[in-house]
Write a protein that holds these residues in place. Structure first.
Motif: not given
Length: 191
Positions: A79-80, A140, A86-87, A136, A83
């Motif tokens: 999830a981290g 990540t 995605y951003f 971002s 995310t």
């Protein structure tokens, strides 16, 4: 009569000693059995386990957590990382939109923002989305590194012995011969 009382008391004393010996023998058997069961459950120290867990997490995020048996952490790692990705993609899309509009405006062509945003505004929007893309990427990479560190630290901590034999605890001992209670503090260390 006196001889009879002496023999009766003597027999009673021997019977108590025999029962104490039987109780002590049973306690010894229980302690031996407990030690044997504990030895079966004991896993020797594995110095390479933390490096393996870190290596597995570096290869595929979450694999080190699976190696350690912490399966519930795998979705958190993904999830981290997801995310952050995605951003990054969203900010890259917006950056490209404003970059194309800025290029079109410099070339003298019409763009979709011609009445709403000035040329300086298009430049500031590009800078904003470029900065957000970089953040971002850092997020990540940070989650990826934390994933590796978590697997390594957990593999180290899983090898600590937190058995109840490594603790202080009060002990009450009832002395059957004198009828008194003895108080004490025990420290058990088993190597």
């Amino acid at each position: 009569m006196l001889l009879f009382l002496v023999l009766l008391c003597g027999q009673t004393g021997f019977a108590q000693q025999d029962s104490v010996a039987v109780v002590q023998n049973e306690d010894l058997k229980k302690a031996t059995k407990k030690a044997e069961e504990k030895e079966k459950d004991y896993e020797p120290y594995n110095a390479l386990a933390p490096s393996k867990a870190a290596f597995y997490s570096a290869i595929l995020p979450g694999l080190g957590q699976a190696y350690n048996g912490s399966y519930w952490k795998i979705p958190i790692a993904y999830a981290g990382i997801g995310t952050g990705v995605y951003f990054y993609l969203q900010n890259d899309k917006e950056y490209d939109k404003y970059r194309n509009a800025y290029k079109a405006r410099l070339a003298g062509k019409d763009d979709e923002y011609k009445d709403r945003i000035s040329t300086a505004g298009l430049r500031r929007a590009q800078e904003l989305y470029q900065k957000n893309k970089e953040i971002s990427i850092l997020v990540t990479l940070g989650v990826y590194v934390l994933n590796i560190i978590d697997a390594n630290v957990e593999a180290h901590l899983r090898q600590f012995n937190v058995d109840e034999n490594l603790s202080f605890r009060p002990k009450l001992d009832y002395d059957q011969l004198s009828g008194k209670t003895n108080y004490g503090l025990t420290l058990n260390l088993n190597f």
